[in-house]
Design an enzyme around this catalytic site. Sequence first.
Site, PDB file in Angstrom:
ATOM      1  N   ASP A   9       0.875  -1.191   0.000  1.00 35.09           N
ATOM      2  CA  ASP A   9       0.000   0.000   0.000  1.00 35.09           C
ATOM      3  C   ASP A   9       0.906   1.235   0.000  1.00 35.09           C
ATOM      4  OD1 ASP A   9      -2.334   1.643   0.195  1.00 35.09           O
ATOM      5  OD2 ASP A   9      -2.106   1.788   2.350  1.00 35.09           O
ATOM      6  N   SER A  10       0.292   2.396  -0.198  1.00 31.73           N
ATOM      7  CA  SER A  10       1.069   3.636  -0.151  1.00 31.73           C
ATOM      8  C   SER A  10       1.497   3.978   1.283  1.00 31.73           C
ATOM      9  CB  SER A  10       0.224   4.785  -0.703  1.00 31.73           C
ATOM     10  OG  SER A  10      -0.972   4.883   0.052  1.00 31.73           O
ATOM     11  N   GLY A  42      -3.346   9.006  -3.867  1.00 27.49           N
ATOM     12  CA  GLY A  42      -4.665   9.483  -4.302  1.00 27.49           C
ATOM     13  C   GLY A  42      -4.646  10.729  -5.166  1.00 27.49           C
ATOM     14  N   CYS A  72      -4.464  -1.547  -1.856  1.00 28.06           N
ATOM     15  CA  CYS A  72      -4.650  -0.127  -2.128  1.00 28.06           C
ATOM     16  C   CYS A  72      -5.578  -0.017  -3.329  1.00 28.06           C
ATOM     17  CB  CYS A  72      -3.299   0.519  -2.429  1.00 28.06           C
ATOM     18  SG  CYS A  72      -3.411   2.249  -2.915  1.00 28.06           S
ATOM     19  N   THR A  74      -6.360   2.683  -4.946  1.00 26.14           N
ATOM     20  CA  THR A  74      -5.835   3.634  -5.928  1.00 26.14           C
ATOM     21  C   THR A  74      -4.796   2.957  -6.820  1.00 26.14           C
ATOM     22  OG1 THR A  74      -6.087   5.275  -4.167  1.00 26.14           O
ATOM     23  CG2 THR A  74      -4.962   5.993  -6.154  1.00 26.14           C
ATOM     24  N   GLU A 150      -2.947   8.658   7.791  1.00 28.16           N
ATOM     25  CA  GLU A 150      -1.518   8.319   7.686  1.00 28.16           C
ATOM     26  C   GLU A 150      -0.720   8.994   8.818  1.00 28.16           C
ATOM     27  OE1 GLU A 150      -0.481   6.052   5.594  1.00 28.16           O
ATOM     28  OE2 GLU A 150       1.657   6.209   5.933  1.00 28.16           O
ATOM     29  N   CYS A 182     -11.157   2.938   0.121  1.00 28.16           N
ATOM     30  CA  CYS A 182      -9.743   3.236   0.373  1.00 28.16           C
ATOM     31  C   CYS A 182      -9.383   2.489   1.651  1.00 28.16           C
ATOM     32  CB  CYS A 182      -9.538   4.744   0.550  1.00 28.16           C
ATOM     33  SG  CYS A 182      -7.895   5.194   1.177  1.00 28.16           S
ATOM     34  N   THR A 183      -8.273   1.769   1.625  1.00 28.99           N
ATOM     35  CA  THR A 183      -7.944   0.930   2.786  1.00 28.99           C
ATOM     36  C   THR A 183      -7.664   1.761   4.042  1.00 28.99           C
ATOM     37  OG1 THR A 183      -5.688   0.791   1.899  1.00 28.99           O
ATOM     38  CG2 THR A 183      -7.157  -1.081   1.497  1.00 28.99           C
ATOM     39  N   HIS A 184      -7.216   3.004   3.871  1.00 28.33           N
ATOM     40  CA  HIS A 184      -7.013   3.857   5.043  1.00 28.33           C
ATOM     41  C   HIS A 184      -8.325   4.095   5.806  1.00 28.33           C
ATOM     42  CE1 HIS A 184      -3.095   4.741   3.271  1.00 28.33           C
ATOM     43  NE2 HIS A 184      -2.757   5.391   4.368  1.00 28.33           N
TER      44      HIS A 184
HETATM   45  N1  DGL Z   1      -4.834   3.326   0.801  1.00 27.84           N
HETATM   46  C1  DGL Z   1      -4.992   3.824  -0.533  1.00 27.84           C
HETATM   47  C2  DGL Z   1      -6.265   3.271  -1.174  1.00 27.84           C
HETATM   48  O1  DGL Z   1      -6.791   2.238  -0.764  1.00 27.84           O
HETATM   49  C3  DGL Z   1      -4.932   5.311  -0.765  1.00 27.84           C
HETATM   50  C4  DGL Z   1      -4.163   6.250   0.061  1.00 27.84           C
HETATM   51  C5  DGL Z   1      -3.363   7.271  -0.754  1.00 27.84           C
HETATM   52  O2  DGL Z   1      -3.913   8.264  -1.241  1.00 27.84           O
HETATM   53  O3  DGL Z   1      -2.161   7.011  -0.897  1.00 27.84           O
HETATM   54  O4  DGL Z   1      -6.765   3.836  -2.111  1.00 27.84           O
END
Ligand code: DGL
Length: 273
Positions: A9-10, A42, A72, A74, A150, A182-184
Amino acid sequence: MRATVGIFDSGVGGLSVAEALHRLAPALPIHYLADSAFFPYGERSADEIRERTVEMVRRLIEDGANVIVIACNTASSAGLERLRAEFTVPIVGMEPPVKPAVERSRSRRVLVLATTGTISGQRLARLTERHSGDATIVTIPMPGLADIVEGGEIDGPRVEQMLRTALDEPVALGADEVALGCTHYAFLRPVLRRILPAHVELVEAGEPVARRTLHVIAEAGLEYDPAGVEVEALCYATGDVTAFESTVERLRAAGAALPPLRISRPGGVATPL
Ligand code: DGL
């Protein structure tokens, strides 16, 4: 050959997927790579993300992963086809859980929260076209929200205000399902639960992706011992390791569900968290 899952992931978002996988399969070795140096994805272009994701998956494979999970939305949206064309190992991707949200919706109004990149990507457009049926899908980009997570902030006035601004009106207009794309955002479940009316359901993709990963492992003929000893996930961050560590600590202190982790430091020493 024994399965080793590389999750990418990012940043910390994919840890919500790692947690689901660890819960289902505690002895399964997980290598987690957070591309924190390049966060957030994103707001970047699809081309940029594609190139970067290929590089990150290569690292995970070189480090011994034989199944990859792009945790992720994205990165999956921008790069999944390219990754599958480039590598021979099985790759599990993620997409906003539009299909289950539509299936469950009684009001036939579904909200999708995701990054700007995922919302504007063709993958989500195709998904919506394929699964919306008679339902109305309202997509809501949340620029800046993953950045707050984050930083380890998953509750409080700032987060609450941002979510209320996005959700109050569409919920008042009748939406009864919120798909987290979004996983976050998985870490925001408690605050979302608090601000949404009880009849509005949250739909996440973390656990279905974890189940899919176990299925892919079996299909690929890789071994995993369901009765084996629990192992910690080994984490790598491309950016500042100390900053990544302190985010993880903040998430834990705020009650986020995380798997047991060990963070790899540039000198090769891994510290447990
Ligand atoms: N966790 C990422 C997702 O599921 C996005 C977070 C980012 O913008 O880097 O889309």
